[in-house]
Enzyme design. Sequence first.
Site, PDB file in Angstrom:
ATOM      1  N   ASP A  16     -20.902  -4.138   4.871  1.00 11.29           N
ATOM      2  CA  ASP A  16     -19.687  -4.151   5.682  1.00 11.29           C
ATOM      3  C   ASP A  16     -19.356  -5.607   6.027  1.00 11.29           C
ATOM      4  O   ASP A  16     -20.159  -6.298   6.657  1.00 11.29           O
ATOM      5  CB  ASP A  16     -19.980  -3.343   6.964  1.00 11.29           C
ATOM      6  CG  ASP A  16     -18.808  -3.294   7.913  1.00 11.29           C
ATOM      7  OD1 ASP A  16     -17.815  -4.021   7.704  1.00 11.29           O
ATOM      8  OD2 ASP A  16     -18.890  -2.524   8.883  1.00 11.29           O
ATOM      9  N   ASN A  30      -1.695  -6.973   4.116  1.00 13.75           N
ATOM     10  CA  ASN A  30      -0.404  -6.780   3.433  1.00 13.75           C
ATOM     11  C   ASN A  30       0.518  -7.933   3.808  1.00 13.75           C
ATOM     12  O   ASN A  30       0.242  -8.689   4.738  1.00 13.75           O
ATOM     13  CB  ASN A  30       0.208  -5.419   3.792  1.00 13.75           C
ATOM     14  CG  ASN A  30       0.283  -5.204   5.286  1.00 13.75           C
ATOM     15  OD1 ASN A  30       0.977  -5.930   5.997  1.00 13.75           O
ATOM     16  ND2 ASN A  30      -0.479  -4.242   5.795  1.00 13.75           N
ATOM     17  N   GLY A  38      -8.582   0.739   5.537  1.00 10.36           N
ATOM     18  CA  GLY A  38      -9.554   0.022   4.713  1.00 10.36           C
ATOM     19  C   GLY A  38     -10.212  -1.137   5.439  1.00 10.36           C
ATOM     20  O   GLY A  38     -10.530  -1.059   6.628  1.00 10.36           O
ATOM     21  N   ASP A  40      -8.930  -3.971   6.251  1.00 14.90           N
ATOM     22  CA  ASP A  40      -8.004  -4.524   7.253  1.00 14.90           C
ATOM     23  C   ASP A  40      -8.227  -3.831   8.608  1.00 14.90           C
ATOM     24  O   ASP A  40      -8.403  -4.493   9.655  1.00 14.90           O
ATOM     25  CB  ASP A  40      -6.570  -4.301   6.747  1.00 14.90           C
ATOM     26  CG  ASP A  40      -5.537  -5.168   7.420  1.00 14.90           C
ATOM     27  OD1 ASP A  40      -5.896  -5.912   8.344  1.00 14.90           O
ATOM     28  OD2 ASP A  40      -4.356  -5.101   7.025  1.00 14.90           O
ATOM     29  N   SER A 125      -7.587  -6.028  -3.073  1.00 16.09           N
ATOM     30  CA  SER A 125      -6.667  -5.216  -3.909  1.00 16.09           C
ATOM     31  C   SER A 125      -7.313  -4.010  -4.587  1.00 16.09           C
ATOM     32  O   SER A 125      -6.614  -3.252  -5.261  1.00 16.09           O
ATOM     33  CB  SER A 125      -5.972  -6.062  -4.994  1.00 16.09           C
ATOM     34  OG  SER A 125      -4.961  -6.865  -4.452  1.00 16.09           O
ATOM     35  N   THR A 126      -8.627  -3.820  -4.433  1.00 12.96           N
ATOM     36  CA  THR A 126      -9.278  -2.742  -5.206  1.00 12.96           C
ATOM     37  C   THR A 126      -9.299  -1.391  -4.493  1.00 12.96           C
ATOM     38  O   THR A 126      -9.835  -0.428  -5.027  1.00 12.96           O
ATOM     39  CB  THR A 126     -10.729  -3.114  -5.578  1.00 12.96           C
ATOM     40  OG1 THR A 126     -11.506  -3.207  -4.371  1.00 12.96           O
ATOM     41  CG2 THR A 126     -10.794  -4.414  -6.341  1.00 12.96           C
ATOM     42  N   GLY A 127      -8.724  -1.321  -3.284  1.00 12.28           N
ATOM     43  CA  GLY A 127      -8.673  -0.050  -2.564  1.00 12.28           C
ATOM     44  C   GLY A 127      -7.292   0.574  -2.723  1.00 12.28           C
ATOM     45  O   GLY A 127      -6.889   0.953  -3.826  1.00 12.28           O
ATOM     46  N   VAL A 128      -6.539   0.597  -1.633  1.00  8.99           N
ATOM     47  CA  VAL A 128      -5.191   1.166  -1.634  1.00  8.99           C
ATOM     48  C   VAL A 128      -4.305   0.531  -2.705  1.00  8.99           C
ATOM     49  O   VAL A 128      -3.441   1.194  -3.298  1.00  8.99           O
ATOM     50  CB  VAL A 128      -4.535   0.947  -0.245  1.00  8.99           C
ATOM     51  CG1 VAL A 128      -3.119   1.475  -0.208  1.00  8.99           C
ATOM     52  CG2 VAL A 128      -5.347   1.607   0.839  1.00  8.99           C
ATOM     53  N   TYR A 129      -4.502  -0.753  -2.994  1.00  8.14           N
ATOM     54  CA  TYR A 129      -3.628  -1.466  -3.937  1.00  8.14           C
ATOM     55  C   TYR A 129      -3.973  -1.194  -5.407  1.00  8.14           C
ATOM     56  O   TYR A 129      -3.261  -1.648  -6.299  1.00  8.14           O
ATOM     57  CB  TYR A 129      -3.626  -2.969  -3.639  1.00  8.14           C
ATOM     58  CG  TYR A 129      -2.729  -3.365  -2.478  1.00  8.14           C
ATOM     59  CD1 TYR A 129      -2.021  -2.414  -1.751  1.00  8.14           C
ATOM     60  CD2 TYR A 129      -2.566  -4.711  -2.110  1.00  8.14           C
ATOM     61  CE1 TYR A 129      -1.199  -2.768  -0.692  1.00  8.14           C
ATOM     62  CE2 TYR A 129      -1.736  -5.072  -1.055  1.00  8.14           C
ATOM     63  CZ  TYR A 129      -1.055  -4.106  -0.349  1.00  8.14           C
ATOM     64  OH  TYR A 129      -0.232  -4.455   0.699  1.00  8.14           O
TER      65      TYR A 129
END
Length: 179
Positions: A16, A30, A38, A40, A125-129
């Site tokens: 974490d 963003n 996530g 953020d 960028s590897t989660g929601v994006y």
Amino acid sequence: MLVQFGACRLELVQGDITRQSVDAIVNAANSKLAGGGGVDGAIHRAAGSTLMDETRQQYPDGCPTGSAVATSGGLLKAKFVFHAVGPIWRGGVFGEIDLLKSAYRRCLELAVEHSCRSVAFPAISTGVYGYPIDLAAETSLAVTREFLLTQKKPDLVRFVLFDGGAFGAYARVLDAMAD
Ligand code: APR
């Protein structure tokens, strides 16, 4: 996993990012710097509400994709948070690779500008994006390696991967790079 590039160390850990004892941690934000889920959400929860107050005050216009801005770390162990805006993956034909590289490079520059000896990154960028993890590993490790070899700073760059799959992807790429 730890690899030496010149005088600098590049380290991979699973965990974490909010718990890291480093000078700066990087947020996957963003472009409005409006907060989110996530990593953020985790960073804002751990840092406390002053982080959002400071972000709004200092950067009312947000931050363009491919760049990053610095705030203090609030209640975190880290002294700074660098809010990086990675690209949304749209098939790879909209400049996503260059935008992701540029977001990492800007964070490394901010680390040097703020005299940070250590900085920790999530897999931006590897989660929601939706950026594919293998490609993200290649892109982010390549730009970091190049920066460390040319700038010789910061002393330590740590990638904090949240799950085993992401850690494995990064470890495979770093292994090949270290050969
Ligand atoms: N520590 C380290 N990594 C984490 C943590 C954590 N506490 N929580 C999540 N992650 C990982 C995810 O598993 C993923 O691999 O961070 C990576 C990035 O995922 P997201 O947080 O979804 O970030 P991103 O894909 O860049 O999307 C950014 O999501 O939260 C919103 O405001 C943010 O709109 C922005 C978008």
